[in-house]
Design an enzyme around this catalytic site. Structure first.
Site, PDB file in Angstrom:
ATOM      1  N   ASN A 262      14.715  44.558 -72.512  1.00  0.00           N
ATOM      2  CA  ASN A 262      15.870  44.209 -71.685  1.00  0.00           C
ATOM      3  C   ASN A 262      15.950  42.551 -71.608  1.00  0.00           C
ATOM      4  O   ASN A 262      15.214  42.107 -71.093  1.00  0.00           O
ATOM      5  CB  ASN A 262      15.497  44.810 -70.192  1.00  0.00           C
TER       6      ASN A 262
ATOM      7  N   LYS B 145      18.448  40.899 -70.621  1.00  0.00           N
ATOM      8  CA  LYS B 145      18.903  40.265 -69.299  1.00  0.00           C
ATOM      9  C   LYS B 145      20.086  39.173 -70.062  1.00  0.00           C
ATOM     10  O   LYS B 145      20.593  39.415 -71.066  1.00  0.00           O
ATOM     11  CB  LYS B 145      18.110  39.794 -68.374  1.00  0.00           C
TER      12      LYS B 145
ATOM     13  N   HIS C  86      19.671  49.341 -62.974  1.00  0.00           N
ATOM     14  CA  HIS C  86      18.869  48.160 -62.740  1.00  0.00           C
ATOM     15  C   HIS C  86      18.665  47.603 -61.552  1.00  0.00           C
ATOM     16  O   HIS C  86      19.758  47.207 -60.704  1.00  0.00           O
ATOM     17  CB  HIS C  86      18.851  47.065 -63.799  1.00  0.00           C
TER      18      HIS C  86
ATOM     19  N   GLU D  54      18.321  44.746 -60.232  1.00  0.00           N
ATOM     20  CA  GLU D  54      19.156  43.382 -60.295  1.00  0.00           C
ATOM     21  C   GLU D  54      20.816  43.617 -59.970  1.00  0.00           C
ATOM     22  O   GLU D  54      21.455  42.601 -59.679  1.00  0.00           O
ATOM     23  CB  GLU D  54      19.275  42.448 -61.730  1.00  0.00           C
TER      24      GLU D  54
ATOM     25  N   GLU E  41      10.642  50.790 -62.020  1.00  0.00           N
ATOM     26  CA  GLU E  41      10.444  49.406 -62.009  1.00  0.00           C
ATOM     27  C   GLU E  41      10.361  48.964 -60.471  1.00  0.00           C
ATOM     28  O   GLU E  41      11.358  48.786 -59.988  1.00  0.00           O
ATOM     29  CB  GLU E  41      11.671  48.761 -62.741  1.00  0.00           C
TER      30      GLU E  41
ATOM     31  N   GLY F  66       9.578  40.304 -63.075  1.00  0.00           N
ATOM     32  CA  GLY F  66       9.581  38.937 -63.412  1.00  0.00           C
ATOM     33  C   GLY F  66       8.732  37.898 -62.502  1.00  0.00           C
ATOM     34  O   GLY F  66       8.743  36.805 -62.616  1.00  0.00           O
TER      35      GLY F  66
ATOM     36  N   SER G 205       6.816  43.103 -65.444  1.00  0.00           N
ATOM     37  CA  SER G 205       5.657  42.208 -65.887  1.00  0.00           C
ATOM     38  C   SER G 205       4.928  42.628 -67.048  1.00  0.00           C
ATOM     39  O   SER G 205       3.691  42.812 -66.968  1.00  0.00           O
ATOM     40  CB  SER G 205       4.910  41.625 -64.914  1.00  0.00           C
TER      41      SER G 205
END
Ligand code: 13P
Length: 239
Positions: free
Chosen positions: A10, A12, A97, A99, A164, A170, A202
């Site tokens: 991904n 991003k 996701h 985010e 996740e 991250g 990660s």
């Protein structure tokens, strides 16, 4: 059951048009003959899907989007529909996701997007994961279970589930192999034997072997370490 691992990058909001060369770079580092036992997927920013479609097809690398809108079309400025993703040449789309959930997207929204994607012939990668507070409260498994039940649309059988943990994204922190094993066992109970369950957060060349070797881990969803083809290939070699 032995499942074909899915190694998914991904990107991003990273990259520029020069990055459309990356599938070819990956193919040089790890030719298709070395990866017949697994699937490689790249999810670039939506703008790069169409220009990457031909080289992904030639190199046998799968292509996906990072999001899509729940509606087929309409007055939704700046958005991209599942049909557009499909017609640009992708076969997968990430939905839910963390985010994007952070901006207010609900489980119901995620389920609607997953259904919109499936209707267009896209394979949805439905993301779930708990916050650090939830994990500290001992509620991780119940929260993730509830997310899955509400985010996977009724009747959908063909999808990928990505776990996740938000606190591992991250940050360089990963869940322990025991935590991953425990959570993926809970997820397996809910999704059944035929759904691939990815771990994300990660994942790096250094920890890939342990994570990908954990029971009920059928692949990885990789952010930072998918930006360089060397590290993506190193992770793929661990699968
Ligand atoms: P990192 O691998 O950078 O932690 O990102 C994980 C992720 O969010 C993939 O979707």
């Amino acid at each position: 059951m032995i499942m074909r691992p899915l190694i998914a990058g991904n990107w991003k909001m990273h990259g520029d048009m020069s990055w459309i060369e990356k599938p070819a770079q990956f193919d040089t580092l790890m030719p298709a003959t070395e990866r017949g036992h697994l699937d490689i997927l790249i999810c670039p920013p939506a703008l790069f899907i169409a220009p990457m479609a031909a080289s992904c097809f030639e190199t046998n690398i799968l292509l996906g989007a990072q999001n899509c809108h729940r509606a087929e079309s309409g007055a939704h400025t700046g958005e991209v529909s599942a049909g557009m993703v499909k017609s640009a040449g992708a076969d997968f789309v990430i939905v839910g996701h963390s985010e994007i959930r952070a901006g207010g997207e609900t489980d119901e929204d995620v389920a609607t997007k997953a259904m919109a994607a499936a209707k267009q012939g896209l394979m949805p990668i439905i993301c779930v994961g708990e916050s650090l507070d939830t994990r500290k409260d001992g509620q991780a498994e119940s929260v993730v279970s509830a997310q899955i039940k509400a985010s996977v649309p009724e009747g959908l059988t063909d999808y990928v589930l990505a776990y996740e943990p938000i606190w591992a994204i991250g940050t360089g922190m990963t869940a322990t192999a025991d935590d991953i094993k425990a959570m993926h066992a809970v997820i397996r109970e809910i999704v059944g034997p035929n759904v691939r369950i990815l771990y994300g957060g990660s994942v790096k060349p250094a920890n890939a072997k342990e994570i990908l070797g954990t029971e009920n881990v059928n692949g990885a969803l990789i952010g930072g370490a998918s930006l360089e083809m060397e590290s993506l290939a190193a992770i793929a070699r661990a699968a």
